[in-house]
Design an enzyme around this catalytic site. Structure first.
Site, PDB file in Angstrom:
ATOM      1  CE1 TYR A 128      -8.653   0.836   3.372  1.00 50.25           C
ATOM      2  CE2 TYR A 128      -8.762   2.584   1.749  1.00 50.25           C
ATOM      3  CZ  TYR A 128      -8.037   1.856   2.654  1.00 50.25           C
ATOM      4  OH  TYR A 128      -6.720   2.148   2.853  1.00 50.25           O
ATOM      5  CD  GLU A 179     -11.549  -1.888  -0.173  1.00 51.68           C
ATOM      6  OE1 GLU A 179     -10.922  -1.069  -0.848  1.00 51.68           O
ATOM      7  OE2 GLU A 179     -11.067  -2.426   0.853  1.00 51.68           O
ATOM      8  CG  ASP A 185      -1.966   0.812  -1.339  1.00 53.01           C
ATOM      9  OD1 ASP A 185      -3.022   0.199  -1.582  1.00 53.01           O
ATOM     10  OD2 ASP A 185      -1.576   1.053  -0.178  1.00 53.01           O
TER      11      ASP A 185
END
Ligand SMILES: *[C@@H]1O[C@H](CO)[C@@H](O)[C@H](O)[C@H]1NC(C)=O
Ligand SMILES: *[C@@H]1O[C@H](CO)[C@@H](O)[C@H](O)[C@H]1NC(C)=O
Ligand SMILES: *[C@@H]1O[C@H](CO)[C@@H](O)[C@H](O)[C@H]1NC(C)=O
Length: 382
Positions: free
Chosen positions: A340, A362, A75
């Site tokens: 996601y 995803e 992230d």
């Protein structure tokens, strides 16, 4: 009537009978699947593509955007925003264009939410959202496209108005209210950092020129290290119900009460998110992930990896009852690793053509972050 030729009768029938959603007429199935981005190829200096967003533009094109994480799948790290556009309903896609790039920043931009305002496309994202912030104070940034999502103006830093508490929009899209109260208002949802978490709504009543905070639903306890089963509302997707209320499907980060979705509700156009209206939907089991929700054709669609602990089994569900019940077991889109997701649909066709739905997610074989896939789904029974 008896004198009319059968062909003419058929034509009259086709013109007047618009497709309507009923338990008999709704049988979603995937009619096409494409990979929009593949991680690990190092193309354009990108290690991993994640956090896919999708919207139908004012001109009727499909616009997909994703984070390009340059050096690692993490992230935190330098990223760019990659977007692709299709002007033929997803049959063909233009090349990747970079909407924003944070250079070699130690942290950088995080997606994000797409939106539409009049003829413009909006893209909200966060910068420097992760502690300890090697790239400066966090901010919320707005991109605007005046050419239907082909190119973007310079980012506008909203933090002068909103402050520098982290607000990470989406992931997903913001809505424009179609019904009263506050018809025409833009409503985006976002969340804070893990420690200072909770969701907040961001509102604009002038098409995205000025913004203000709407309702908030902070984590409890706020600003403290998280414990298992704390109340921690996180990534969120708003949608408008037929009664004009706004519902928000929320990632239940610490599994408060259930391993399932949290749903908040606002009856004043997003000005408030009353805590006594928060519910948990035990049917929508969820491993704590960003999920897709879309209201179209009188149905509510929901997508997520439908599993209590693992990001697998990407499932599409639909509701005939404003989200209070879900039909059957839904449609299993991909049994493997999946994360996601986000949903989009063109406006209902006045000619009554069979409605389509687009699901971006995803998808991988051993990790969900291997590719960003787009499934085109026909809603109607064949
Ligand atoms: C955005 O604005 C805030 C508040 O004015 C400021 O602290 C921050 O440095 C700005 N960030 C960027 C990337 O311009
Ligand atoms: C995925 O869903 C299918 C069908 O509902 C189910 O049989 C299977 O056990 C699920 N996979 C996992 C890992 O739970
Ligand atoms: C959904 O909400 C609308 C508007 O409030 C209402 O008219 C309709 O009856 C609701 N549908 C169901 C099945 O509850």
């Amino acid at each position: 009537m008896a004198a009319l030729p059968a062909a003419l009768l058929l034509a009259i029938g086709a013109a007047s009978a618009r497709w309507a959603a009923t338990p008999e007429s709704v049988r979603p199935r995937v009619v096409r699947e494409q990979l929009l981005w593949v991680s690990g190829e190092g193309r354009g200096g990108v290690h991993t593509f994640r956090v896919p967003l999708l919207i139908v533009t004012p001109g009727g094109a499909l616009l997909a955007c994703a984070e390009g994480r340059k050096l690692s799948p993490d992230d935190v790290g330098a990223k760019l925003i990659a977007c692709r556009r299709s002007s033929d309903g997803g049959a063909t896609w233009g090349p990747t264009r970079v909407a924003a790039d944070d250079g070699v920043s130690g942290d950088g931009l995080s997606l994000g939410a797409l939106g539409v305002s009049g003829g413009d496309v909006l893209l909200l994202f966060a910068r420097c959202a992760h502690p300890p912030r090697p790239c400066g104070p966090p901010s919320t940034q707005l991109l605007r496209s005046r050419d239907d999502g082909r190119s973007w103006g310079a980012p506008q830093n909203l933090s002068g108005v909103l402050g520098t508490e982290v607000f990470a929009p989406g992931p997903g899209y913001g809505i424009q209210k179609q019904r009263s109260p506050a018809r025409g208002r833009l409503v985006f949802c976002g969340h804070g950092t893990l420690e200072r978490d909770g969701v907040r709504l961001l509102l604009s009543d002038d098409g995205g020129r000025s913004w203000r905070w709407g309702g908030a639903l902070p984590a409890i306890p706020f600003g403290a290290p998280r414990h298992p089963r704390d109340f921690t509302p996180d990534e969120c997707q708003p949608y408008e119900l037929p009664d004009g209320s706004v519902a928000v499907s929320i990632r239940n980060q610490n599994f408060y009460r259930c391993r399932c979705r949290m749903v908040a509700r606002s009856w004043d156009g997003g000005d408030s998110l009353p805590p006594d209206a928060v519910t948990f939907d035990p049917v929508l089991v969820d491993p704590a992930v960003a999920a897709g929700v879309l209201v179209t054709e009188g149905l509510i669609f929901f997508s997520n990896p439908a599993h209590e602990t693992q990001r697998v089994n990407l499932t599409l569900r639909w509701s005939f009852t404003n989200g209070s019940t879900w039909w059957g077991r839904g449609l299993l889109v991909w049994a493997g690793p999946s994360g996601y997701s986000s949903l989009a649909a063109p406006p209902p066709s006045p000619q009554g053509a069979a409605p389509l739905l687009y699901l971006i997610y995803e998808k991988g074989r051993s990790q969900p972050t291997e590719t960003v896939a787009l499934a085109t789904i026909s809603i109607a029974a064949p």
